[in-house]
Design a protein around this motif. Structure first.
Motif, PDB file in Angstrom:
ATOM      1  N   MET A 297       0.839  -1.198   0.000  1.00  0.00           N
ATOM      2  CA  MET A 297       0.000   0.000   0.000  1.00  0.00           C
ATOM      3  C   MET A 297       0.875   1.250   0.000  1.00  0.00           C
ATOM      4  N   SER A 298       0.402   2.297  -0.650  1.00  0.00           N
ATOM      5  CA  SER A 298       1.152   3.545  -0.738  1.00  0.00           C
ATOM      6  C   SER A 298       1.196   4.232   0.618  1.00  0.00           C
ATOM      7  N   HIS A 299       2.102   5.205   0.731  1.00  0.00           N
ATOM      8  CA  HIS A 299       2.110   6.056   1.917  1.00  0.00           C
ATOM      9  C   HIS A 299       0.751   6.733   2.028  1.00  0.00           C
ATOM     10  N   PRO A 300       0.273   6.985   3.240  1.00  0.00           N
ATOM     11  CA  PRO A 300      -1.068   7.549   3.396  1.00  0.00           C
ATOM     12  C   PRO A 300      -1.196   8.953   2.823  1.00  0.00           C
ATOM     13  N   VAL A 301      -2.418   9.292   2.476  1.00  0.00           N
ATOM     14  CA  VAL A 301      -2.765  10.639   2.053  1.00  0.00           C
ATOM     15  C   VAL A 301      -3.335  11.345   3.281  1.00  0.00           C
ATOM     16  N   LEU A 302      -2.896  12.580   3.521  1.00  0.00           N
ATOM     17  CA  LEU A 302      -3.410  13.384   4.630  1.00  0.00           C
ATOM     18  C   LEU A 302      -4.236  14.537   4.080  1.00  0.00           C
ATOM     19  N   ALA A 303      -5.249  14.929   4.837  1.00  0.00           N
ATOM     20  CA  ALA A 303      -6.015  16.133   4.502  1.00  0.00           C
ATOM     21  C   ALA A 303      -6.272  16.915   5.780  1.00  0.00           C
ATOM     22  N   GLY A 304      -6.016  18.208   5.736  1.00  0.00           N
ATOM     23  CA  GLY A 304      -6.298  19.071   6.875  1.00  0.00           C
ATOM     24  C   GLY A 304      -7.746  19.499   6.845  1.00  0.00           C
ATOM     25  N   VAL A 305      -8.453  19.358   7.986  1.00  0.00           N
ATOM     26  CA  VAL A 305      -9.863  19.751   8.042  1.00  0.00           C
ATOM     27  C   VAL A 305     -10.100  20.675   9.238  1.00  0.00           C
TER      28      VAL A 305
ATOM     29  N   GLU B  76      -8.147  10.844  -4.377  1.00  0.00           N
ATOM     30  CA  GLU B  76      -6.740  10.579  -4.653  1.00  0.00           C
ATOM     31  C   GLU B  76      -6.282   9.317  -3.924  1.00  0.00           C
ATOM     32  N   ALA B  77      -6.729   9.135  -2.680  1.00  0.00           N
ATOM     33  CA  ALA B  77      -6.372   7.929  -1.937  1.00  0.00           C
ATOM     34  C   ALA B  77      -6.900   6.688  -2.642  1.00  0.00           C
ATOM     35  N   ALA B  78      -8.103   6.781  -3.198  1.00  0.00           N
ATOM     36  CA  ALA B  78      -8.663   5.644  -3.937  1.00  0.00           C
ATOM     37  C   ALA B  78      -7.814   5.319  -5.165  1.00  0.00           C
ATOM     38  N   LEU B  79      -7.357   6.354  -5.868  1.00  0.00           N
ATOM     39  CA  LEU B  79      -6.507   6.139  -7.038  1.00  0.00           C
ATOM     40  C   LEU B  79      -5.186   5.477  -6.648  1.00  0.00           C
ATOM     41  N   ARG B  80      -4.664   5.838  -5.487  1.00  0.00           N
ATOM     42  CA  ARG B  80      -3.360   5.328  -5.046  1.00  0.00           C
ATOM     43  C   ARG B  80      -3.458   4.000  -4.291  1.00  0.00           C
ATOM     44  N   GLY B  81      -4.667   3.601  -3.914  1.00  0.00           N
ATOM     45  CA  GLY B  81      -4.813   2.438  -3.055  1.00  0.00           C
ATOM     46  C   GLY B  81      -4.223   2.699  -1.686  1.00  0.00           C
ATOM     47  N   ALA B  82      -4.406   3.920  -1.188  1.00  0.00           N
ATOM     48  CA  ALA B  82      -3.794   4.348   0.070  1.00  0.00           C
ATOM     49  C   ALA B  82      -4.870   4.665   1.099  1.00  0.00           C
ATOM     50  N   ALA B  83      -4.474   4.680   2.371  1.00  0.00           N
ATOM     51  CA  ALA B  83      -5.358   5.104   3.440  1.00  0.00           C
ATOM     52  C   ALA B  83      -5.408   6.627   3.482  1.00  0.00           C
ATOM     53  N   LEU B  84      -6.459   7.157   4.100  1.00  0.00           N
ATOM     54  CA  LEU B  84      -6.636   8.603   4.222  1.00  0.00           C
ATOM     55  C   LEU B  84      -6.750   8.973   5.691  1.00  0.00           C
TER      56      LEU B  84
END
Length: 291
Positions: A1-9, A25-33
């Motif tokens: 799995m890719s490195h996780p994607v982060l989002a500031g909320v 983007e996380a879905a495209l990368r197969g990554a966690a969010l």
């Protein structure tokens, strides 16, 4: 799995748009969010304990709501929330150390009407160790039909940045979109002087042909690495910021580089990046590269 994607909320519509973009983007990368909410202590020592706990509880409820909403829209993406007590810019920059991508809204819940890009967004774009995508508010930019969407990358064949090219080619491949590589150029310094009254079309064409060849040569390695990506090159006699903004009108993502490392101003974006972030109608990826 890719490195996780982060989002500031932070509960604003800008950050919720960023969270939605990050989930796709996380879905495209197969990554966690991971959705990150920074809840810094208020200045001063006079805030009663119950009031401080109430503020933190409000932040936690907002974060749980955001996680639930994103999880509901993207059930195949693993989504979790993280709350931190640090100041937003420092907290997001620190969290990005183990991430593959950090996504933020162009501004948050603070600021004032008419503010294009907030200080937190600019700060993390300049300082984060991973690529940062700044997402404009929903409805704030131009829309593109699926068949028209393209990834645009600002490229300098004279100083090619591999990290920037890799990010742009990878993004185009993941989206099944064409990639438009834009190189702005200027007339040679010696051609513009008190002794030169005009530049002939022949000279201009010769210089432009040289730029086109250099760009083609500089991209050859990435074309071979990403054979499925259709690449269009644009060499334009314009200021770089204007060239990129023109190209961004039909883009789903604009990719730019930000030089980092010894000799660069810490926490500062270059004037071209700064101008583009304030005016681009589409999400903009700022990719750090060693320079």
């Amino acid at each position: 799995m890719s490195h996780p994607v982060l989002a500031g909320v932070d509960g604003s519509r800008y950050s919720l748009a960023a969270a939605d973009w990050a989930a796709r983007e996380a879905a495209l990368r197969g990554a966690a969010l991971t959705l990150v909410h920074a809840a810094p202590a208020l200045p001063g020592a006079g805030l009663p304990g119950p009031a401080a706990r109430t503020l933190r509880d409000v932040g936690e409820r907002m974060l749980r709501h955001a996680v639930a909403e994103v999880s509901g829209r993207y059930p195949d993406v693993e989504v979790r929330g993280e709350q931190t007590d640090g100041a937003p810019e420092a907290a997001l920059t620190s969290a990005a150390r183990g991430a593959g991508l950090l996504v933020v809204g162009t501004r948050g819940s603070g600021g004032f009407d008419g503010l294009a890009v907030g200080s937190v967004a600019l700060g993390v774009a300049a300082a984060a160790p991973c690529p940062v995508v700044l997402v404009p508010a929903p409805g704030g930019g131009t829309s593109t039909a699926p068949g028209d969407a393209q990834v645009v990358v600002g490229f300098d064949a004279h100083r090619p940045a591999g990290e920037v090219a890799d990010f742009a080619f990878s993004a185009a491949r993941a989206r099944g979109a064409p990639l438009r590589a834009v190189q702005a150029w200027a007339l040679p310094a010696e051609s513009v002087s008190p002794r030169t009254l005009f530049v002939t079309e022949e000279d201009r064409a010769t210089w432009e042909d040289q730029e086109v060849l250099e760009l083609s040569d500089a991209l050859r390695g990435w074309r071979e690495k990403y054979p499925a990506v259709t690449v269009r090159t644009d060499v334009v006699l314009l200021h770089p910021a204007q060239a990129l903004l023109n190209a961004s009108r039909r883009a789903c993502l604009l990719v730019m580089g930000s030089r980092s490392g010894p000799g660069t101003a810490e926490g500062r974006l270059g004037p071209v990046t700064h101008a583009v972030l304030h005016h681009a109608p589409c999400p903009v990826a700022v990719v750090p590269y060693a320079g």
